[in-house]
Design an enzyme around this catalytic site. Sequence first.
Site, short mmCIF file in Angstrom:
data_model
loop_
_atom_site.label_atom_id
_atom_site.label_comp_id
_atom_site.label_asym_id
_atom_site.label_seq_id
_atom_site.Cartn_x
_atom_site.Cartn_y
_atom_site.Cartn_z
N GLU A 278 0.83 -1.20 0.00
CA GLU A 278 0.00 0.00 0.00
C GLU A 278 0.87 1.27 0.00
O GLU A 278 0.44 2.32 -0.46
CB GLU A 278 -0.92 -0.02 1.23
CG GLU A 278 -2.31 0.50 0.96
CD GLU A 278 -3.29 0.19 2.08
OE1 GLU A 278 -4.24 -0.55 1.84
OE2 GLU A 278 -3.10 0.70 3.21
N HIS A 299 6.57 -27.38 -0.54
CA HIS A 299 5.83 -28.48 -1.17
C HIS A 299 4.71 -27.95 -2.07
O HIS A 299 3.86 -28.71 -2.51
CB HIS A 299 5.26 -29.41 -0.08
CG HIS A 299 6.34 -30.06 0.74
ND1 HIS A 299 6.72 -31.37 0.60
CD2 HIS A 299 7.16 -29.54 1.68
CE1 HIS A 299 7.71 -31.64 1.43
NE2 HIS A 299 8.00 -30.53 2.10
N LYS A 414 -14.20 1.01 -3.60
CA LYS A 414 -15.22 1.43 -2.64
C LYS A 414 -16.33 2.20 -3.34
O LYS A 414 -17.52 1.97 -3.09
CB LYS A 414 -14.60 2.31 -1.54
CG LYS A 414 -13.71 1.55 -0.59
CD LYS A 414 -13.25 2.46 0.53
CE LYS A 414 -12.11 1.85 1.31
NZ LYS A 414 -11.44 2.80 2.18
O1 PA5 Z 1 -3.25 1.63 6.14
C1 PA5 Z 1 -4.33 2.15 6.00
O2 PA5 Z 1 -4.48 3.38 6.08
C2 PA5 Z 1 -5.57 1.33 5.73
O3 PA5 Z 1 -5.27 -0.01 5.57
C3 PA5 Z 1 -6.56 1.47 6.88
O4 PA5 Z 1 -5.95 1.10 8.07
C4 PA5 Z 1 -7.82 0.62 6.65
O5 PA5 Z 1 -8.42 0.96 5.44
C5 PA5 Z 1 -8.81 0.81 7.78
O6 PA5 Z 1 -9.15 2.16 7.91
P1 PA5 Z 1 -9.86 2.72 9.20
O7 PA5 Z 1 -8.93 2.60 10.35
O8 PA5 Z 1 -10.19 4.15 8.88
O9 PA5 Z 1 -11.12 1.90 9.42
#
Ligand code: PA5
Length: 426
Positions: A278, A299, A414
């Site tokens: 990410e 394996h 989303k």
């Molecule tokens: O690293 C990130 O920013 C994302 O993976 C968020 O942690 C994830 O989308 C969850 O978001 P939130 O804490 O707003 O529910």
Amino acid sequence: MIKLLLNNQISEQDIKAYQSKVTKINKMIDEKTGPGNDFLGWVDWPVNYDKEELQRIKKDAQYVRDHFEVLVVCGIGGSYLGARAALEALKGLKSDDKLEIIFMGQTFSPNYVSQVLKYLENKNFAINVISKSGTTTETSISFRLLKELLERKIGKEASKKAIYATTDKEKGALKTLCNQEGYATYVLPGNIGGRYSVLTAVGLFPLAAAGIDVEAMLLGAKEAREAYDNDDLDKNICYRYAVTRDFMLHRDKPVEMYVTYEPQMSQISEWLKQLFGESEGKEKKGLFPSSATFSTDLHSLGQFIQDGTPLLFETILNIETPNDDITIPHDDADLDGLNYLEGKNLAFVNQKAFEGTLKAHVEDGHVPCNVISIDKLDAKTLGHLFYFFMRACAMSAYLLDINPFNQPGVEIYKKNMFHLLGKKGY
Ligand code: PA5
């Protein structure tokens, strides 16, 4: 506390060629001048963390340990992976701790959600809901269901002492709900993004509830901060690793495979996949992070790694001393032919599997393999390791000219999903 052995396809000269870039980026991180600089709160967090909040977390976590059978931790992505990774790494996969920890909020799966809710019907449980935005759909749906079950079982008033929330200090739907209902709340600081938040209340509350020494984790991270906050590429193993990743990407190795020989570390690989994937996977750039648990996956994936398309390099997380061990017994008949291993420990066998595989992959497969070794898996070392990877990730992403702290691509699915679900405004 940790040792790094880099693969044999990068030379000291190759590393040295990055010195001026690394010096510039390290300064950029310290002075908070790079892209995404308002999300660098994690850099000094191991010294700047809220000491008063930590005491409250420890007290409330002890209350949960003393009064409940189960803690349901409800969150997704950065609000889920770090706590789960640390919990499994430190407590193992068959923990017999008096408090059971279950994760929810990380899926829409009707099967999983129904199974957990059914399981909780007869359990005395508390909830730790974690969401920075307070609006993440997976987490919100699960929390609504959990809250409804809890209130039906023990009533609205008693539920208030069984719900603990980690969210933004001021804004978001979850924060509004917490203010209204009077739930205990902890802060996910505005300047720390989800995937860099494992050492905040996001990770610390569930881990403290599991009986883990969270102060030791923070201390490990503090030591890492001291060790890696410098641009000396001769000594700084965190940046040597970051530079190697960049070098591999530009030598036609677009995939990094995190490898562990400990199944209880496989969630650490999941955390790493989110952290690097990410942070770096933008603008058609970045290494694709993948993972394998050996010897199990030798394996299945072993054949490809050894002989398949040469697109990957490995980063092996090696634990030198396991917390537990077991001896292979004698058998009079020896029909399985294993008496040659009689009296040997599984740690010895696992170590030889590691050495044999490393030799096969490096010498015959020509797969570049980095080895990151830690002596023992404990809270302090894990805190150090988390910080090591977060700092390496920031350096790696900046080497690619990428903002490590946003995730614009995540929003597109989303939008489509909300449109299909009929949400207003989509
Ligand atoms: O690293 C990130 O920013 C994302 O993976 C968020 O942690 C994830 O989308 C969850 O978001 P939130 O804490 O707003 O529910």
